[in-house]
Every structure is written in structure tokens, then in C-alpha cells.
Design a protein around this motif. Structure first.
Motif, short mmCIF file in Angstrom:
data_model
loop_
_atom_site.label_atom_id
_atom_site.label_comp_id
_atom_site.label_asym_id
_atom_site.label_seq_id
_atom_site.Cartn_x
_atom_site.Cartn_y
_atom_site.Cartn_z
N LEU A 1 0.86 -1.19 0.00
CA LEU A 1 0.00 0.00 0.00
C LEU A 1 0.89 1.23 0.00
O LEU A 1 1.66 1.45 0.95
CB LEU A 1 -0.92 0.00 1.23
N ASN A 2 0.81 2.00 -1.06
CA ASN A 2 1.59 3.24 -1.18
C ASN A 2 3.06 3.02 -0.80
O ASN A 2 3.66 3.78 -0.03
CB ASN A 2 0.97 4.35 -0.31
N GLY A 3 3.61 1.91 -1.30
CA GLY A 3 5.04 1.65 -1.12
C GLY A 3 5.39 0.82 0.10
O GLY A 3 6.54 0.42 0.26
N GLU A 4 4.42 0.55 0.97
CA GLU A 4 4.73 -0.23 2.18
C GLU A 4 3.96 -1.54 2.18
O GLU A 4 2.78 -1.55 1.84
CB GLU A 4 4.31 0.54 3.43
N ASN B 1 -12.31 0.24 -8.89
CA ASN B 1 -13.18 0.77 -7.83
C ASN B 1 -12.94 -0.01 -6.54
O ASN B 1 -13.19 -1.22 -6.48
CB ASN B 1 -14.65 0.63 -8.24
N ALA B 2 -12.47 0.69 -5.50
CA ALA B 2 -12.17 -0.01 -4.25
C ALA B 2 -13.43 -0.53 -3.56
O ALA B 2 -13.36 -1.43 -2.74
CB ALA B 2 -11.42 0.94 -3.31
N CYS B 3 -14.59 0.04 -3.91
CA CYS B 3 -15.83 -0.41 -3.24
C CYS B 3 -16.28 -1.77 -3.72
O CYS B 3 -17.04 -2.45 -3.03
CB CYS B 3 -16.95 0.61 -3.43
N THR B 4 -15.84 -2.18 -4.91
CA THR B 4 -16.26 -3.50 -5.40
C THR B 4 -15.10 -4.50 -5.39
O THR B 4 -15.15 -5.52 -6.06
CB THR B 4 -16.87 -3.41 -6.82
N LEU B 5 -14.06 -4.17 -4.63
CA LEU B 5 -12.97 -5.14 -4.46
C LEU B 5 -13.03 -5.67 -3.04
O LEU B 5 -12.98 -4.88 -2.08
CB LEU B 5 -11.61 -4.46 -4.65
N PHE B 6 -13.14 -6.97 -2.89
CA PHE B 6 -13.01 -7.54 -1.55
C PHE B 6 -11.53 -7.44 -1.16
O PHE B 6 -10.64 -7.66 -2.00
CB PHE B 6 -13.47 -9.00 -1.53
N LEU B 7 -11.28 -7.15 0.09
CA LEU B 7 -9.90 -6.91 0.52
C LEU B 7 -8.93 -8.02 0.11
O LEU B 7 -7.84 -7.72 -0.41
CB LEU B 7 -9.88 -6.67 2.04
N PRO B 8 -9.27 -9.31 0.28
CA PRO B 8 -8.28 -10.33 -0.10
C PRO B 8 -7.96 -10.36 -1.59
O PRO B 8 -6.98 -10.97 -2.00
CB PRO B 8 -8.95 -11.66 0.32
N MET B 9 -8.79 -9.67 -2.41
CA MET B 9 -8.52 -9.67 -3.85
C MET B 9 -7.25 -8.88 -4.20
O MET B 9 -6.74 -9.00 -5.31
CB MET B 9 -9.72 -9.09 -4.62
N VAL B 10 -6.76 -8.05 -3.28
CA VAL B 10 -5.53 -7.31 -3.61
C VAL B 10 -4.29 -8.02 -3.06
O VAL B 10 -3.18 -7.50 -3.15
CB VAL B 10 -5.57 -5.83 -3.13
N ASP B 11 -4.49 -9.21 -2.52
CA ASP B 11 -3.34 -9.97 -2.02
C ASP B 11 -2.31 -10.13 -3.16
O ASP B 11 -2.67 -10.46 -4.29
CB ASP B 11 -3.81 -11.36 -1.56
N GLY B 12 -1.05 -9.87 -2.84
CA GLY B 12 0.02 -10.04 -3.83
C GLY B 12 0.11 -8.90 -4.82
O GLY B 12 0.88 -8.97 -5.77
N ARG B 13 -0.67 -7.85 -4.60
CA ARG B 13 -0.71 -6.74 -5.56
C ARG B 13 -0.29 -5.43 -4.88
O ARG B 13 -0.11 -5.39 -3.67
CB ARG B 13 -2.12 -6.64 -6.16
N GLU B 14 -0.17 -4.40 -5.68
CA GLU B 14 0.21 -3.10 -5.15
C GLU B 14 -0.97 -2.15 -5.27
O GLU B 14 -1.57 -2.02 -6.34
CB GLU B 14 1.40 -2.55 -5.96
N VAL B 15 -1.30 -1.48 -4.17
CA VAL B 15 -2.42 -0.53 -4.18
C VAL B 15 -1.85 0.88 -4.01
O VAL B 15 -1.04 1.12 -3.12
CB VAL B 15 -3.40 -0.83 -3.02
N ILE B 16 -2.30 1.77 -4.88
CA ILE B 16 -1.86 3.17 -4.76
C ILE B 16 -3.10 4.03 -4.56
O ILE B 16 -4.06 3.93 -5.34
CB ILE B 16 -1.10 3.62 -6.03
N THR B 17 -3.08 4.84 -3.51
CA THR B 17 -4.22 5.74 -3.27
C THR B 17 -3.77 7.18 -3.51
O THR B 17 -2.57 7.46 -3.63
CB THR B 17 -4.74 5.61 -1.82
N VAL B 18 -4.74 8.07 -3.50
CA VAL B 18 -4.46 9.46 -3.85
C VAL B 18 -3.45 10.09 -2.90
O VAL B 18 -2.71 11.01 -3.27
CB VAL B 18 -5.79 10.26 -3.90
N GLU B 19 -3.37 9.57 -1.67
CA GLU B 19 -2.44 10.15 -0.69
C GLU B 19 -0.99 10.02 -1.12
O GLU B 19 -0.12 10.76 -0.65
CB GLU B 19 -2.60 9.47 0.68
N ALA B 20 -0.71 9.05 -2.02
CA ALA B 20 0.70 8.75 -2.34
C ALA B 20 1.22 9.54 -3.53
O ALA B 20 2.39 9.41 -3.89
CB ALA B 20 0.84 7.26 -2.63
#
Ligand SMILES: Cc1cc2nc3c(=O)[nH]c(=O)nc-3n(C[C@H](O)[C@H](O)[C@H](O)COP(=O)(O)OP(=O)(O)OC[C@H]3O[C@@H](n4cnc5c(N)ncnc54)[C@H](O)[C@@H]3O)c2cc1C
Ligand code: FES
Ligand code: FES
Length: 503
Positions: free
Chosen positions: A16-19, A75-94
Motif C-alpha cells: 500500500l503506497n510503497g509499504e 473501484n475499491a468499493c467492489t474489491l473484496f480486501l483479499p482480492m488485492v493480495d500479492g498486488r500493489e495498491v496506490i491511493t491518492v495520498e501517495a
């Protein structure tokens, strides 16, 4: 049974945002959006609709495919949290560093692309995915990039200007460092697949989540848990949870099964794995049938197509899904698989009745086989919906004709929205066979069409509208290919009186 002991495999891990973040046994149907806002306290990502429509929750997700990381707006609202396992998430804060804005943000400021600001993070993230441009499959069209984001204030013009301006602004130090991103993703490598149970004390419910990494493991799980809900892009399933408050007890994600995520072709057919995203299927489909281009660009919007799959569109059995009529008209074959083997059936035979598909509890949709185009084949797909983008069809028509010497030798015509399932228009097909390829030639087929279906009235359209729209789509298709009339746009077609064609 699958091992669900307390090992590292029951932790959802992603960047998440590099961490690197590691979460032990989260509720498998909690959304990435909820986690970002309530657990990670990253409230830049907004909740507007919680059903994939508004884009306020857009984040960028990086996924490694064939050695490259593809960054896509989801769309983060239609992603179940475990679906991002092994992936990189970038949000506007980064995006920015300190006081220095990212070029996308700077362009939004300069062009006055934000007023109340509620939609702005979502727009920024959609533009950021475009700015990074590391995705071969991404549409080059700016409006396509923004169609999944709604703004109630600015009127879109300034946002489009920002989208045009952003690439001219410098981004030193603010672009994604892909080498570093690869290293971070390497650190997430698993020795065994994610699988865990989640106990919800408040409701005394136990949920199970599995993300198998091979087809054999997936089929074995489906045999063990025949009632489990399969999840691909979750653009349908997440709405069952967010809007219908359904509690899913056993969830199997197909997203890490490589065998379901490839598109292959030989001399005669294209085979699309059930887990292939629309965005990835589009190129190969358009190469064979250009008609898919404009048609699929109207299925949902970018975020939905980056997540949703044709397999999910078929498996959900909806009478108004867009891909089934097109694929039925092309004579596609569905491949179903279970631990006891595979079976194949013409796609139209899969849809038995409303909400009823020819799919055993231990089976999955494995792939869809699309015949290649023959030189004498004319193909057109059209959908009618209240909005151009991001809207479910009221009526969807698909036409595939084999034509020689100006005569239609055979026709396959299929519609969505006209019956309880996507269905062929057999009477219309019979009337087209042998007819001249001309507006005059289709008159009997137009009449036959009114007898093929008895559509319903619902919130999307009345029965009479649907009947007239189906005829208009057939007429539009014919006028498009009829050399004796000028090409027309669908919206130019005068209404066809149902009574007149019933005569
Ligand atoms: C905002 C928005 C706009 C949309 N617009 C459109 C539109 O214009 N046209 C349209 O047709 N649809 C539209 N949809 C619906 C949805 O995007 C599609 O139906 C999509 O193709 C579903 O794919 P998915 O991978 O997200 O499926 P999921 O939601 O993951 O699953 C859908 C169903 O398929 C099952 N399933 C998934 N994979 C398999 C498999 N391999 N084997 C067996 N079963 C499986 C699931 O269990 C579930 O029953 C829209 C959805 C949203 C949220
Ligand atoms: S909150 Fe509207 S798309 Fe996610
Ligand atoms: S700036 Fe207010 S909704 Fe877009």
C-alpha cells in the motif's frame, strides 16, 4: 480439506503506497474501500455509491503479468480486501511529495477541475493510471478513461482539460519506480496459496476464503465446497454484499488461477479464459471482430472493465448481460470444468431459464471459445441503455450474417433484454436466410422478430419499447451494411411502429 492453520498463508499481504501491509484473516467480503478508510485511515478515497457507478473510490492497483506490472484504475468499493493480495495498491495520498503536487493534481488545480472535491480523488486516480501509461491494453481515449467517474459540480470540461494538460507537466521523482515496485512485489511471494477462516463474533458466522493458484486446486476446492461463491472481478458479487447485504460463507477467488487468465488462438478459434478481464479480452476480440470495439467500450466503464470478466458475465446468467448475445450470435462454445472432467456446450444452451444455468455445483466456467471470422461474415453488436457509458442494457442485439452475392445465406441473431435469458431470435434468423442484403430484404425478418419474443416491462424499458428497439437495432444493422443507403448512426433511426410491422 484445505489447511487453514495459523500460518503466514492466512494473512492478506499487499503493498500500500510503497509499504507492505499484512492483515491477519480479515473479513473476506469487507471491501478494500472500507479497509482504506476505517483501518488505514486513508480517507482521500471516497465512498459515493458503493456499487461501482461513481468512481469516487478509484484507486490504482498494480498487478504483475508476464513480468510487467500493469497499473489499472479499479473501484475499491467492489474489491473484496483479499482480492488485492500479492498486488500493489496506490491511493491518492501517495501521489504528491510534501508540497509538490503530482502533474495530474497540478493540472486539476490549474484547470479548475475540482469544486466540492468529493469526486476529485477518484478522477485524479483515473488520470494517474492513464498518466503512468504502463498498460498496453488501455484505451487511448480520454473520455473512456474518465467515463467511470461522476462529478456533480464541474461539468467535466475542466477535468478533460486537466487530462489533456497533465502530460505536459514535469514529473521528476513522482513517477512510479517500477524496479522498486517489482522488489516490493517479490517480497510478497507465497509458498502456498492464501486460505483462511474468519470468525465473526457478532453474528457467530464463520466464513472461509480461498485463492487457489492452479486450476486443479480450484476444481478440488469447488468439489469440496460446492456451495462456495466463485469470485472473479466481483463487479456483480460485491454488489450482492454491499447492496443486498448477502452474507457469503465460502468464497473462492479465481483470480490467481493462471490457466483461467490467458487468451489463446489457433487457425480457427480464439479461446478466452473465464478469468480474463474485459480490458485484456478487448484487443484479441477486436482484432477478429472490430464490432466488439465500440460495443465493449460501452460495457460498464474503465474501472468495471479492468476488473470484470466475460466468465462472470456469462456465469451470472443475467438476461441483460452484454457479452452473451454477442457471443451467442458468433456461435461461441462454453467450456465447463470440474474435478471429474470438462464438457462443452453451445453458449445459448447454458442459459436454461431466469437465474438458472446449466452449471453443476462442482463445476466452474473455464473458458469461452469464439470461432474466427470467415470472409463472408458480417457482424454487428448494438446496445440501448439510458446512458451511453456505465449502464446496463435495456435491449442488446447481436447479428452475424454470412453473405454472398448480396444474399444472406445464413444468420445468427441474439438479443439480451428481450426474454428471461439471452436468446436467439430463431424466427428472425429464418426470415433473414435467403433474403437480399437490403432494407427491403429485412421486412419479413422485422415482422418475424415481433413473434420471437414477448418482452417484459420493467424499470429499464416497457415491453413495447423493447419490441420497437429490437427492430430498430436490426434495421440499423442492415442500413449500416446496405451499400444502397448512406451509413447512419443508431440514434438517427426513426421509430418503427410495432403495429405496422405486425401486419
Ligand atoms: C457499475 C457497473 C456497471 C456495469 N455495467 C455493465 C454493462 O454495461 N453490461 C454488462 O453486461 N454488465 C455490466 N455490469 C455487470 C458486471 O460488470 C458484469 O456482469 C461482469 O462481467 C461480471 O464479471 P466479474 O468478473 O466481475 O464477476 P463476479 O462478480 O466475480 O461474478 C459474477 C458471477 O459469476 C460467477 N463466476 C465468476 N467467475 C466464474 C467462473 N469462472 N465459473 C463459474 N462462475 C463464476 C460468480 O460466482 C457470480 O455468480 C456492471 C457492473 C457494475 C458494477
Ligand atoms: S463508491 Fe461509487 S464507484 Fe465506488
Ligand atoms: S467537484 Fe463536486 S462532485 Fe465533482
Amino acid at each position: 480439506m484445505v489447511d487453514q492453520s495459523d500460518t503466514s498463508d492466512d494473512r492478506v499481504r499487499f503493498v500500500l503506497n510503497g509499504e507492505v501491509r499484512s492483515i491477519a484473516r480479515p473479513d473476506p467480503t469487507s471491501s478494500l474501500l472500507s479497509w482504506l478508510r476505517y483501518d488505514a485511515r486513508l480517507t482521500g478515497t471516497k465512498e459515493g455509491c458503493a456499487e461501482g457507478d461513481c468512481g469516487a473510490c478509484t484507486v490504482v492497483v498494480g498487478e504483475r503479468r508476464r513480468g510487467k506490472i500493469r497499473y489499472r484504475a479499479l473501484n475499491a468499493c467492489t474489491l473484496f480486501l483479499p482480492m488485492v493480495d500479492g498486488r500493489e495498491v496506490i491511493t491518492v495520498e501517495a501521489l504528491s511529495t510534501g508540497e509538490r503536487l503530482h502533474p495530474v493534481q497540478q493540472a486539476m488545480v490549474t484547470c479548475h477541475g475540482s469544486q466540492c472535491g468529493f469526486c476529485t480523488p477518484g478522477f485524479v486516480m483515473s488520470l494517474f493510471a492513464r498518466y503512468e501509461g504502463k498498460d498496453d491494453c488501455m484505451s487511448g481515449d480520454l473520455n473512456d478513461c474518465l467515463a467511470g467517474n461522476l462529478c456533480r459540480c464541474t461539468g467535466y470540461g475542466p477535468i478533460q482539460q486537466a487530462g489533456d494538460m497533465m502530460t505536459s507537466l514535469p514529473a521528476e521523482g513522482l513517477k512510479i519506480d517500477e524496479e522498486a515496485a517489482h522488489r516490493r512485489l517479490d517480497s510478497l511471494a507465497r509458498t502456498s496459496p492464501l486460505a483462511y477462516r474468519y470468525d465473526e463474533p457478532a453474528t457467530a458466522t464463520t466464513k472461509h476464503f480461498f485463492a487457489p493458484k492452479s486450476l486443479a486446486a480450484l476444481l478440488s476446492l469447488k468439489a469440496t465446497y460446492p456451495n462456495a461463491t466463485l469470485v472473479a472481478g466481483a463487479t456483480d458479487v460485491a454488489l450482492w454484499v454491499n447492496k443486498d447485504f448477502r452474507v457469503l460463507i465460502e468464497i473462492i477467488s479465481v483470480n490467481d488461477v493462471e490457466e483461467l487468465r490467458s487468451v489463446t488462438e489457433d487457425d480457427t478459434v480464439l479461446t478466452i479464459g473465464a478469468g480474463v478481464r474485459y480490458t485484456d479480452a478487448l484487443g484479441p476480440l477486436v482484432a477478429l471482430y472490430p464490432a466488439f470495439g465500440r460495443f465493449l467500450s460501452r460495457l460498464g466503464a474503465t474501472q468495471v472493465r479492468n476488473s470484470g470478466t466475460i466468465g462472470g458475465n456469462i456465469a451470472n446468467g443475467s438476461p441483460i448481460g452484454d457479452s452473451p448475445p454477442a457471443l451467442i450470435a458468433l456461435g461461441a462454445t462454453l467450456v465447463l470444468a470440474s474435478s471429474s472432467g470438462e464438457r462443452r456446450l453451445p453458449l445459448e444452451e447454458f442459459f436454461l431459464d431466469y437465474g438458472k444455468q446449466d452449471l453443476r455445483p462442482d463445476e466452474i466456467v473455464k473458458a469461452i471459445i469464439v470461432p474466427k471470422r470467415s470472409p463472408d461474415q458480417l457482424v454487428a453488436f448494438r446496445k440501448i441503455s439510458k446512458r451511453f457509458d456505465q449502464d446496463i442494457s435495456a435491449v442488446c442485439g447481436a447479428f452475424s450474417l454470412h453473405v454472398s452475392e448480396g444474399i444472406i445465406r445464413s444468420a445468427r441473431v441474439a438479443f439480451g433484454g428481450m426474454a428471461a435469458t439471452p436468446r436467439r431470435a430463431h424466427g428472425c434468423e429464418a426470415a433473414l436466410a435467403g433474403a437480399r442484403l437490403s432494407m427491403e430484404g429485412i421486412a419479413p425478418a422485422l415482422r418475424a422478430l415481433t413473434k420471437d419474443f414477448t418482452p417484459l416491462s420493467d424499470l429499464r424499458a416497457t415491453a413495447a419499447y423493447r419490441q420497437a428497439a429490437a427492430q430498430a437495432l436490426l434495421a440499423a444493422m442492415m442500413r449500416e451494411v446496405d451499400a444502397s443507403t448512406a451509413p447512419i448512426d443508431l440514434y438517427d433511426i426513426p421509430p418503427i411502429a410495432v403495429e405496422a410491422t405486425n401486419a
